[in-house]
Scaffold this active site. Structure first.
Site, mmCIF file in Angstrom:
data_model
loop_
_atom_site.group_PDB
_atom_site.id
_atom_site.type_symbol
_atom_site.label_atom_id
_atom_site.label_comp_id
_atom_site.label_asym_id
_atom_site.label_seq_id
_atom_site.Cartn_x
_atom_site.Cartn_y
_atom_site.Cartn_z
ATOM 1 N N GLU A 43 0.876 -1.171 0.000
ATOM 2 C CA GLU A 43 0.000 0.000 0.000
ATOM 3 C C GLU A 43 0.913 1.221 0.000
ATOM 4 O O GLU A 43 1.801 1.325 0.846
ATOM 5 C CB GLU A 43 -0.892 -0.004 1.247
ATOM 6 C CG GLU A 43 -1.891 1.127 1.187
ATOM 7 C CD GLU A 43 -2.850 1.196 2.381
ATOM 8 O OE1 GLU A 43 -2.850 0.278 3.221
ATOM 9 O OE2 GLU A 43 -3.589 2.191 2.442
ATOM 10 N N ARG A 269 5.654 -12.946 9.637
ATOM 11 C CA ARG A 269 6.226 -11.644 9.332
ATOM 12 C C ARG A 269 7.545 -11.454 10.069
ATOM 13 O O ARG A 269 7.844 -12.142 11.038
ATOM 14 C CB ARG A 269 5.251 -10.509 9.623
ATOM 15 C CG ARG A 269 4.759 -10.410 11.048
ATOM 16 C CD ARG A 269 3.593 -9.429 11.153
ATOM 17 N NE ARG A 269 4.025 -8.064 10.935
ATOM 18 C CZ ARG A 269 3.439 -7.230 10.059
ATOM 19 N NH1 ARG A 269 2.434 -7.629 9.328
ATOM 20 N NH2 ARG A 269 3.857 -6.002 9.949
ATOM 21 N N LYS A 279 3.937 0.876 9.820
ATOM 22 C CA LYS A 279 4.098 2.089 9.017
ATOM 23 C C LYS A 279 3.436 3.287 9.689
ATOM 24 O O LYS A 279 3.921 4.405 9.585
ATOM 25 C CB LYS A 279 3.493 1.877 7.621
ATOM 26 C CG LYS A 279 4.442 1.151 6.684
ATOM 27 C CD LYS A 279 3.959 1.241 5.248
ATOM 28 C CE LYS A 279 3.008 0.113 4.930
ATOM 29 N NZ LYS A 279 2.627 0.055 3.524
HETATM 30 P P1 ATP Z 1 0.357 -1.330 7.265
HETATM 31 O O1 ATP Z 1 1.404 -1.184 8.357
HETATM 32 O O2 ATP Z 1 -0.017 -0.033 6.617
HETATM 33 O O3 ATP Z 1 -0.772 -2.262 7.567
HETATM 34 P P2 ATP Z 1 1.841 -3.329 5.911
HETATM 35 O O4 ATP Z 1 3.064 -3.240 6.743
HETATM 36 O O5 ATP Z 1 0.974 -4.524 5.968
HETATM 37 O O6 ATP Z 1 1.016 -2.031 6.054
HETATM 38 P P3 ATP Z 1 1.724 -3.371 3.063
HETATM 39 O O7 ATP Z 1 2.121 -2.273 2.178
HETATM 40 O O8 ATP Z 1 0.287 -3.735 3.123
HETATM 41 O O9 ATP Z 1 2.308 -3.030 4.471
HETATM 42 O O10 ATP Z 1 2.596 -4.652 2.801
HETATM 43 C C1 ATP Z 1 2.974 -5.142 1.540
HETATM 44 C C2 ATP Z 1 3.382 -6.576 1.692
HETATM 45 O O11 ATP Z 1 4.462 -6.682 2.607
HETATM 46 C C3 ATP Z 1 2.262 -7.427 2.233
HETATM 47 O O12 ATP Z 1 2.211 -8.633 1.494
HETATM 48 C C4 ATP Z 1 2.646 -7.697 3.649
HETATM 49 O O13 ATP Z 1 2.173 -8.938 4.081
HETATM 50 C C5 ATP Z 1 4.173 -7.644 3.590
HETATM 51 N N1 ATP Z 1 4.730 -7.227 4.871
HETATM 52 C C6 ATP Z 1 4.435 -6.127 5.577
HETATM 53 N N2 ATP Z 1 5.100 -6.117 6.744
HETATM 54 C C7 ATP Z 1 5.849 -7.234 6.785
HETATM 55 C C8 ATP Z 1 6.753 -7.805 7.738
HETATM 56 N N3 ATP Z 1 7.035 -7.203 8.885
HETATM 57 N N4 ATP Z 1 7.346 -8.989 7.422
HETATM 58 C C9 ATP Z 1 7.082 -9.594 6.263
HETATM 59 N N5 ATP Z 1 6.231 -9.125 5.331
HETATM 60 C C10 ATP Z 1 5.618 -7.954 5.576
#
Ligand code: ATP
Ligand code: MG
Length: 564
Positions: A43, A269, A279
């Site tokens: 996003e 994650r 974020k």
């Molecule tokens: P927000 O904090 O705004 O919810 P998010 O951290 O989930 O956002 P996105 O932009 O939705 O961020 O994430 C893009 C991709 O990265 C998604 O597939 C998400 O699962 C993955 N992702 C986000 N944070 C992690 C993390 N800490 N470890 C592994 N993958 C991650």
């Protein structure tokens, strides 16, 4: 604490992670005509962090390894938080990590298709407009053990819902006036199936579609469908989406008109000690100026890590070493630091940097003499060659490499004891000068001319070796010493305290009067070096000619003097 399940041996017989196992099985069974397609779906509401690197490595990595396709798809369904600045930085960061996408796509490109699909659901009596407030809808959700209650609008006529859905998108209604909900089952054991909201009204203009839309799909309604429209085969995401999977499948079942189905797979994650990955919270740090920006070298963002001196290889190796599992956990920051040290150890020149300088005067060395001393650039890699460094009567050394009243085991400079000046002579400390307050201002020593390399006594051993820089051949520099951003391991989960109060007050120390070798004056932003005995440092983007700034990437745990 760490979920290290894969072997990290360097041979290429490394065991497959569970996602690779699934992919290989699907290929063997001829699923999707042997096609592998993934996507990375950020996003655009912030900069990428190291957690995203873990997702990037598996999404792009799977496509690369199995001759598949990985698209970059911006999940831009919430205009309130999104911006093109983020779109640009995300693309830069993926390239920096060393990956290339097939196509750049936007969920917003599917808004017309998603709208049509929503209309189809209404017509099939599988969706309805609910005019209740968000609070009332939440109250009717029930609990995991108690079924929810049907909305009083659940059975309204299809025609009415169709008209109101149009109205939701007209701009005539305030935000929150009504929502579109899927009609699934208010008693479903999976809470996500209890008539989830699929469209809401937002008036903020969208960074791509402007004011064309007033009704926006929810993440759950956009994500799987986007996968379907694109032909994704393996939709890989993090474990928190596991409970969304039945809903993901439900939407696809309504939409699909053939056997093809994208499938969602979830992995753990990345959580890292002494930092946080949210974020929303990282944005707060930036907005409240608690850090200098998204690329502050203390941030876990890829742009912060890059500025700090982390290499793409070190991040990819780190991600590889922690592996992909089905269990959430916390990863130790020390592992990431180990990875960058390993990489920089192999790649960087060893140079002298003196952070807290004091003059060492070699009293028996001629005033106007300069000798060039050969020194090896990197003992780990002969091909990196050697260079010559100037030796003169006046040198800078670290203040703490001298002690007037030293304990027995102090193997540096103290009156009456010898040390080797790295790549040069053995010197005997003879004393020091102090100011009126008793602070040492100069240290004195005498050198033994026979101990230079190539001379008869060059092999003579003394217990300590210290680094030095010739005063007339030194360059003044600013050094920024970075440390962990938070004082506790898991700042995002400390109860009763705002995470901002947990910021490490010593996470940045600025030293203005440091000295580095003359040869560093032409180094460019991003160039990395090992300041021998101290740590790895890189040139910061704030450097200007004549005003250099170095960032400490990571300290060396053991000084080479001790390792020897
Ligand atoms: P927000 O904090 O705004 O919810 P998010 O951290 O989930 O956002 P996105 O932009 O939705 O961020 O994430 C893009 C991709 O990265 C998604 O597939 C998400 O699962 C993955 N992702 C986000 N944070 C992690 C993390 N800490 N470890 C592994 N993958 C991650
Ligand atoms: Mg997300």
């Amino acid at each position: 604490m760490n979920n290290v399940e894969q072997s990290t041996t360097s041979d290429n017989k490394k065991s497959l992670n569970f996602i690779e196992v699934i992919v290989e099985k699907d290929l063997k069974e001829g699923k999707n005509d042997g096609r592998i397609q993934t996507r990375f779906p950020p996003e655009p509401n912030g900069y990428l962090h190291i957690g995203h690197a873990k997702a990037i490595c598996i999404d792009f990595g799977i496509a690369e390894k199995y001759n598949g396709v990985c698209n970059l798809r911006f999940d831009d369904t919430n205009p309130v938080k999104e911006d093109v600045e983020y779109v640009d930085s995300i693309m830069d960061d993926i390239h920096w990590l060393g990956f290339e996408w097939d196509e750049v796509l936007y969920a917003s490109d599917y808004f017309p298709q998603l709208w049509d699909f929503a209309v189809q659901l209404i017509k099939e009596d599988k969706a309805y407009i609910d005019e209740q407030s968000a609070e009332d809808i939440a109250k009717q959700k029930g609990t995991p053990t108690n079924p929810g209650t049907n909305s009083p609008y659940r059975d309204r006529p299809i025609e009415e819902s169709l008209q109101l859905f149009e109205k939701m998108n007209s701009g005539d209604l305030p935000e929150g006036a009504m929502v579109l909900r899927a009609k699934i089952d208010m008693a479903a054991s999976n809470m996500h199936l209890r008539d989830p909201i699929i469209y809401r009204i937002i008036h903020t203009p969208h960074h791509r579609t402007g004011t064309n839309w007033k009704a926006y799909p929810m993440y759950d309604f956009a994500h799987g469908q986007s996968d379907y429209f694109e032909g994704v085969t393996h939709s890989i995401c993090t474990l928190e989406f596991e409970v969304h999977r039945p809903l993901y499948d439900w939407f696809i079942d309504q939409l699909a008109d053939s056997d093809y189905r994208p499938h969602q797979y979830e992995f753990n994650r990345l959580n890292l000690t002494y930092t946080m990955m949210s974020k929303r919270k990282l944005l707060q740090l930036v907005q409240e100026k608690l850090v200098s920006g998204w690329n502050d070298p203390r941030m876990p963002t890829l742009s912060g890590l890059r500025r700090r001196g982390y290499t793409p290889e070190s991040i990819r190796n780190f991600v590889d070493s922690i592996g992909y599992t089905k269990y959430d956990g916390m990863n130790d920051l020390a592992l990431l630091e180990h990875s960058i040290k390993e990489d920089l150890n192999a790649k960087t020149h060893r140079v002298s940097g003196v952070l807290d300088p004091i003059k060492l005067i070699i009293t028996n060395y001629p005033e106007d003499k300069t000798e060039m001393m050969e020194t090896i650039n990197n003992p780990e890699d002969e091909s990196m060659g050697s260079r010559e460094i100037a030796f003169t009567k006046e040198l800078y050394i670290e203040r703490d490499d001298f002690m007037e009243d030293a304990p027995k085991k102090y193997f540096r400079l103290t009156p009456g004891r010898e040390v080797r000046l790295k790549s040069a002579y053995i010197v005997m400390c003879t004393g020091c000068k102090k100011d009126d307050n008793g602070n040492v201002t100069e240290v004195y020593a005498e050198y033994d001319p026979e101990t230079r390399s190539g001379m008869p006594q060059s092999g003579r051993r003394v217990k300590g070796t210290i680094h030095w820089i010739s005063v007339p051949h030194s360059v003044n520099t600013e050094v920024r010493l970075y440390d962990r951003l938070f004082t506790v391991e898991d700042p995002a989960n400390v109860k009763d305290q705002d995470f901002k109060e947990l910021i490490n007050p010593d996470s940045l120390k600025i030293l203005k009067n440091c000295k580095v070798e003359e040869c560093l004056k032409d180094a460019k932003a991003g160039d990395s070096f090992q300041f021998q005995r101290i740590g790895y440092f890189n040139v910061d983007i704030d450097s200007t000619p004549g005003n250099m700034v170095f960032n400490r990437t990571v300290p060396l745990r053991d000084s080479w003097a001790r390792k020897k």
